[in-house]
Write a protein that holds these residues in place. Structure first.
Motif, PDB file in Angstrom:
ATOM      1  N   PRO A   1       0.816  -1.200   0.121  1.00  0.00           N
ATOM      2  CA  PRO A   1       0.004   0.027  -0.105  1.00  0.00           C
ATOM      3  C   PRO A   1       0.778   1.024   0.041  1.00  0.00           C
ATOM      4  O   PRO A   1       0.153   2.397  -0.012  1.00  0.00           O
ATOM      5  CB  PRO A   1      -0.850  -0.178   1.360  1.00  0.00           C
ATOM      6  N   VAL A   2       2.242   1.300   0.119  1.00  0.00           N
ATOM      7  CA  VAL A   2       2.812   2.453   0.422  1.00  0.00           C
ATOM      8  C   VAL A   2       3.048   3.270  -0.878  1.00  0.00           C
ATOM      9  O   VAL A   2       2.962   4.291  -0.791  1.00  0.00           O
ATOM     10  CB  VAL A   2       4.446   1.853   0.818  1.00  0.00           C
ATOM     11  N   GLY A   3       3.629   2.606  -2.004  1.00  0.00           N
ATOM     12  CA  GLY A   3       3.908   3.235  -3.311  1.00  0.00           C
ATOM     13  C   GLY A   3       2.455   4.026  -3.900  1.00  0.00           C
ATOM     14  O   GLY A   3       2.788   5.214  -3.978  1.00  0.00           O
ATOM     15  N   PRO A   4       1.302   3.366  -3.914  1.00  0.00           N
ATOM     16  CA  PRO A   4       0.349   4.457  -4.286  1.00  0.00           C
ATOM     17  C   PRO A   4      -0.281   5.337  -3.481  1.00  0.00           C
ATOM     18  O   PRO A   4      -0.414   6.411  -4.017  1.00  0.00           O
ATOM     19  CB  PRO A   4      -0.880   3.215  -4.608  1.00  0.00           C
ATOM     20  N   ALA A   5      -0.197   5.211  -2.292  1.00  0.00           N
ATOM     21  CA  ALA A   5      -0.548   6.269  -1.435  1.00  0.00           C
ATOM     22  C   ALA A   5       0.244   7.466  -1.280  1.00  0.00           C
ATOM     23  O   ALA A   5      -0.123   8.711  -1.363  1.00  0.00           O
ATOM     24  CB  ALA A   5      -0.506   5.467  -0.030  1.00  0.00           C
ATOM     25  N   LEU A   6       1.731   7.072  -1.514  1.00  0.00           N
ATOM     26  CA  LEU A   6       2.644   8.319  -1.396  1.00  0.00           C
ATOM     27  C   LEU A   6       2.949   8.845  -2.897  1.00  0.00           C
ATOM     28  O   LEU A   6       2.867  10.069  -3.102  1.00  0.00           O
ATOM     29  CB  LEU A   6       4.029   7.822  -0.824  1.00  0.00           C
ATOM     30  N   GLY A   7       2.737   8.054  -3.809  1.00  0.00           N
ATOM     31  CA  GLY A   7       3.136   8.473  -5.246  1.00  0.00           C
ATOM     32  C   GLY A   7       1.896   9.129  -5.817  1.00  0.00           C
ATOM     33  O   GLY A   7       2.183  10.270  -6.423  1.00  0.00           O
ATOM     34  N   ALA A   8       0.515   9.391  -5.195  1.00  0.00           N
ATOM     35  CA  ALA A   8      -0.518  10.200  -5.478  1.00  0.00           C
ATOM     36  C   ALA A   8      -0.147  11.600  -4.956  1.00  0.00           C
ATOM     37  O   ALA A   8      -0.780  12.459  -5.453  1.00  0.00           O
ATOM     38  CB  ALA A   8      -1.726   9.749  -4.979  1.00  0.00           C
ATOM     39  N   ARG A   9       0.664  11.589  -4.125  1.00  0.00           N
ATOM     40  CA  ARG A   9       0.903  12.945  -3.464  1.00  0.00           C
ATOM     41  C   ARG A   9       2.071  13.555  -3.833  1.00  0.00           C
ATOM     42  O   ARG A   9       2.649  14.508  -3.355  1.00  0.00           O
ATOM     43  CB  ARG A   9       0.908  12.895  -1.970  1.00  0.00           C
ATOM     44  N   GLY A  10       2.889  12.764  -4.900  1.00  0.00           N
ATOM     45  CA  GLY A  10       4.010  13.163  -5.474  1.00  0.00           C
ATOM     46  C   GLY A  10       5.238  13.021  -4.625  1.00  0.00           C
ATOM     47  O   GLY A  10       6.226  13.726  -4.811  1.00  0.00           O
ATOM     48  N   ILE A  11       5.312  11.930  -3.565  1.00  0.00           N
ATOM     49  CA  ILE A  11       6.606  11.713  -3.023  1.00  0.00           C
ATOM     50  C   ILE A  11       7.024  10.425  -3.528  1.00  0.00           C
ATOM     51  O   ILE A  11       6.441   9.466  -3.859  1.00  0.00           O
ATOM     52  CB  ILE A  11       6.040  11.543  -1.441  1.00  0.00           C
ATOM     53  N   LYS A  12       8.554  10.291  -3.375  1.00  0.00           N
ATOM     54  CA  LYS A  12       9.296   9.350  -3.791  1.00  0.00           C
ATOM     55  C   LYS A  12       9.197   8.195  -2.672  1.00  0.00           C
ATOM     56  O   LYS A  12       9.463   8.322  -1.664  1.00  0.00           O
ATOM     57  CB  LYS A  12      10.726   9.575  -3.939  1.00  0.00           C
ATOM     58  N   SER A  13       8.454   7.173  -2.931  1.00  0.00           N
ATOM     59  CA  SER A  13       8.133   6.176  -1.959  1.00  0.00           C
ATOM     60  C   SER A  13       9.430   5.378  -1.510  1.00  0.00           C
ATOM     61  O   SER A  13       9.454   4.907  -0.491  1.00  0.00           O
ATOM     62  CB  SER A  13       7.174   5.055  -2.546  1.00  0.00           C
ATOM     63  N   MET A  14      10.364   5.382  -2.224  1.00  0.00           N
ATOM     64  CA  MET A  14      11.603   4.716  -1.921  1.00  0.00           C
ATOM     65  C   MET A  14      12.446   5.664  -0.727  1.00  0.00           C
ATOM     66  O   MET A  14      13.039   4.908   0.147  1.00  0.00           O
ATOM     67  CB  MET A  14      12.715   4.640  -3.181  1.00  0.00           C
ATOM     68  N   ASP A  15      12.243   6.738  -0.835  1.00  0.00           N
ATOM     69  CA  ASP A  15      12.931   7.589   0.318  1.00  0.00           C
ATOM     70  C   ASP A  15      12.247   7.207   1.639  1.00  0.00           C
ATOM     71  O   ASP A  15      12.881   7.217   2.623  1.00  0.00           O
ATOM     72  CB  ASP A  15      12.776   9.150  -0.082  1.00  0.00           C
TER      73      ASP A  15
END
Length: 144
Positions: free
Chosen positions: A23-37
């Motif tokens: 769930p991490v990638g889509p939740a943060l990607g939608a807000r413009g954050i690099k999920s890997m960071d």
């Protein structure tokens, strides 16, 4: 994302197991954050906790796409299931008794939960009574 507004993202992620997949990638990607960071920082911050323990996380996303996050203690139901050895709760909460838990365990869980920022102002007895209520919904009987 609208200008000047701080967004709050709530996630339940296993300690040391954050990956850019759902769930991490889509939740943060939608807000413009690099999920890997986020994943690297989260895994480093939860390295001292047993891997896989679910950690509630609140991520504050700033308008300039920077973020800060707060980790909390594991959910009360998870801790109760660990102590009692339950796999899952009952089909009819509050009607079936699936096991027992001692008052000592309740207070140990209350001490763990007392570390959360939103519970610091409460007495240990108050936190313990909420743990007892959660135990009842899981079908656990509290014995002295």
């Amino acid at each position: 994302m609208s200008r000047g507004q701080v967004h709050l993202v709530r996630l339940l992620v296993g300690a040391g197991k954050a990956t850019p997949s759902p769930p991490v990638g889509p939740a943060l990607g939608a807000r413009g954050i690099k999920s890997m960071d986020f994943c690297k920082e989260f895994n480093a911050r939860t390295a001292h906790i047993e891997p896989g323990v679910p950690i509630p996380t609140m991520i504050h996303v700033q308008p300039d796409r920077t973020f800060t996050f707060i980790t909390k203690t594991p959910p009360t139901t998870y801790l109760l299931k660990q102590v009692s050895g339950l796999e899952k709760g009952p089909a009819r909460p509050g009607h079936e008794i699936t096991g027992t838990i001692s008052l000592k365990h309740v207070y140990e869980i209350a001490k763990i939960k007392a570390r959360d920022e939103h519970l610091k102002h409460l007495k240990l007895e108050s936190i313990a009574s909420t743990v007892v209520g959660t135990a009842r919904t899981l079908g656990l009987q509290v014995v002295p």
